[in-house]
Design a protein around this motif. Structure first.
Motif, short mmCIF file in Angstrom:
data_model
loop_
_atom_site.label_atom_id
_atom_site.label_comp_id
_atom_site.label_asym_id
_atom_site.label_seq_id
_atom_site.Cartn_x
_atom_site.Cartn_y
_atom_site.Cartn_z
N LEU A 1 58.87 -17.97 -21.13
CA LEU A 1 59.87 -18.61 -20.29
C LEU A 1 61.26 -18.65 -20.93
O LEU A 1 62.25 -18.92 -20.24
CB LEU A 1 59.44 -20.04 -19.96
N GLY A 2 61.31 -18.40 -22.24
CA GLY A 2 62.59 -18.51 -22.93
C GLY A 2 63.08 -19.94 -23.03
O GLY A 2 64.28 -20.22 -22.93
N ILE A 3 62.14 -20.87 -23.22
CA ILE A 3 62.44 -22.30 -23.28
C ILE A 3 61.96 -22.84 -24.62
O ILE A 3 60.99 -22.33 -25.20
CB ILE A 3 61.76 -23.05 -22.11
N SER A 4 62.62 -23.87 -25.15
CA SER A 4 62.27 -24.40 -26.46
C SER A 4 60.87 -25.00 -26.48
O SER A 4 60.37 -25.49 -25.45
CB SER A 4 63.28 -25.47 -26.89
N LEU A 5 60.25 -25.00 -27.66
CA LEU A 5 58.91 -25.56 -27.81
C LEU A 5 58.83 -27.03 -27.42
O LEU A 5 57.90 -27.44 -26.71
CB LEU A 5 58.42 -25.37 -29.25
N PRO A 6 59.78 -27.89 -27.86
CA PRO A 6 59.70 -29.30 -27.46
C PRO A 6 59.74 -29.49 -25.95
O PRO A 6 59.01 -30.33 -25.39
CB PRO A 6 60.92 -29.93 -28.14
N SER A 7 60.58 -28.72 -25.26
CA SER A 7 60.68 -28.83 -23.81
C SER A 7 59.38 -28.40 -23.13
O SER A 7 58.91 -29.04 -22.19
CB SER A 7 61.83 -27.98 -23.28
N VAL A 8 58.79 -27.33 -23.65
CA VAL A 8 57.53 -26.84 -23.08
C VAL A 8 56.41 -27.85 -23.34
O VAL A 8 55.60 -28.13 -22.46
CB VAL A 8 57.17 -25.46 -23.65
N SER A 9 56.36 -28.40 -24.54
CA SER A 9 55.32 -29.39 -24.86
C SER A 9 55.40 -30.59 -23.93
O SER A 9 54.37 -31.09 -23.43
CB SER A 9 55.47 -29.86 -26.31
N ALA B 1 43.85 -13.98 -22.16
CA ALA B 1 43.06 -14.75 -23.12
C ALA B 1 42.56 -16.01 -22.42
O ALA B 1 43.07 -16.40 -21.37
CB ALA B 1 43.91 -15.12 -24.34
N GLU B 2 41.56 -16.64 -23.02
CA GLU B 2 40.94 -17.81 -22.38
C GLU B 2 41.93 -18.95 -22.24
O GLU B 2 41.92 -19.67 -21.24
CB GLU B 2 39.74 -18.27 -23.21
N ARG B 3 42.81 -19.11 -23.22
CA ARG B 3 43.79 -20.19 -23.20
C ARG B 3 45.18 -19.65 -23.58
O ARG B 3 45.30 -18.65 -24.28
CB ARG B 3 43.41 -21.30 -24.19
N ALA B 4 46.21 -20.34 -23.10
CA ALA B 4 47.58 -20.00 -23.46
C ALA B 4 48.09 -21.04 -24.44
O ALA B 4 47.85 -22.24 -24.27
CB ALA B 4 48.47 -19.97 -22.23
N THR B 5 48.78 -20.62 -25.47
CA THR B 5 49.36 -21.57 -26.42
C THR B 5 50.74 -22.02 -25.91
O THR B 5 51.38 -21.33 -25.11
CB THR B 5 49.52 -20.94 -27.81
N VAL B 6 51.18 -23.16 -26.41
CA VAL B 6 52.50 -23.67 -26.04
C VAL B 6 53.58 -22.70 -26.48
O VAL B 6 54.56 -22.48 -25.77
CB VAL B 6 52.72 -25.07 -26.64
N SER B 7 53.40 -22.09 -27.65
CA SER B 7 54.40 -21.14 -28.14
C SER B 7 54.46 -19.90 -27.26
O SER B 7 55.55 -19.34 -27.02
CB SER B 7 54.11 -20.75 -29.59
N GLU B 8 53.32 -19.44 -26.74
CA GLU B 8 53.31 -18.29 -25.84
C GLU B 8 54.03 -18.62 -24.54
O GLU B 8 54.78 -17.79 -24.00
CB GLU B 8 51.88 -17.86 -25.54
N ILE B 9 53.80 -19.81 -24.03
CA ILE B 9 54.47 -20.23 -22.80
C ILE B 9 55.98 -20.30 -23.03
O ILE B 9 56.78 -19.84 -22.21
CB ILE B 9 53.93 -21.59 -22.33
N ALA B 10 56.37 -20.88 -24.16
CA ALA B 10 57.79 -21.00 -24.49
C ALA B 10 58.44 -19.63 -24.60
O ALA B 10 59.56 -19.41 -24.10
CB ALA B 10 57.96 -21.78 -25.79
N SER B 11 57.76 -18.69 -25.24
CA SER B 11 58.30 -17.34 -25.40
C SER B 11 58.45 -16.64 -24.06
O SER B 11 59.47 -15.99 -23.79
CB SER B 11 57.39 -16.52 -26.32
#
Length: 225
Positions: free
Chosen positions: A32-40, A20-30
């Motif tokens: 990597l298996g890392i929490s959303l706040p840490s990824v943000s 996709a053109e862009r990756a969402t923070v939630s997709e990155i978190a999923s």
């Protein structure tokens, strides 16, 4: 020099933005298996370093510099995986953990030596193109299995890199790996599940795994863009 964490994030963002053109923070978190706040927080740090572009409520993309680092890491990762399968006897579903450890330790010089030892492979064992030393990577177009109907005879060409480990193990155990030939026997229109015929075995594929399998019809040439 980028940290191991930064290399990991950039590689995942690159893989996600191939779809996709862009990756969402939630997709990155999923992924990597890392929490959303840490990824943000990490994404903000990468943006400050001018490795990614990210605006509030918008997705994440790599800058030119971030892309160069990601492709260098993917080259090392895919060469390591190829070495482990072809030279060390690993199965496809066994390479992930060791490749994750080794990719950050391999120097550019060692990557070049691996490339030469392996005969300059174009694809890794999962069917993904290996970036060249100059950072270019072939764009090879395969068709999702989900686009085919019963009766189609297909060749598996790629297993998507973000597939979950247990899903990859299932496909490998059933013989659905790059180069495998099979026939679509049935498609459940309600669930999206596929039933495939491989030699003398019938294999039922759950919808989430169907989406991870890329194929070409038998006799169709590979398309490059």
């Amino acid at each position: 020099m980028a940290s191991e964490s930064t290399e990991m994030y950039l590689s995942v963002i690159y893989r996600l933005t191939c779809k996709a053109e862009r990756a969402t923070v939630s997709e990155i978190a999923s992924a990597l298996g890392i929490s959303l706040p840490s990824v943000s927080e990490k994404v903000k740090h990468l943006a400050d370093q001018k490795l990614v572009l990210h605006e509030w409520r918008e997705g994440v993309t790599l800058t030119a510099r971030g892309t160069r680092i990601a492709l260098k890491m993917l080259r090392k990762r895919r060469l390591i995986e190829t070495f482990l399968v072809e030279m060390a006897g690993y199965e496809l579903d066994e390479v992930h953990e060791d490749a994750c450890r080794l990719e950050h330790a391999v120097s550019d010089r060692l990557a070049d030596r691996l490339d030469a030892i392996l005969g300059h492979p174009e694809m890794d064992p999962h069917g993904h193109p290996i970036p060249n030393r100059d950072g270019t990577v072939a764009q090879i177009c395969y068709v999702p299995l989900s686009e085919f109907k019963p009766g189609a005879v297909l060749v598996c060409r790629r297993l998507e890199c973000l597939i979950k480990p247990d899903g990859l193990s299932f496909l490998c155990d059933k013989g659905i790996t790059p180069g495998a030939r099979f026939r679509v026997e049935a498609v459940d229109e309600d669930t999206g599940a596929f039933t495939l015929r491989l030699r003398h075995a019938r294999v039922e594929i759950a919808p989430e795994l169907v989406e991870s399998i890329r194929v070409t019809p038998v006799g169709t040439a590979t398309a490059r863009s």
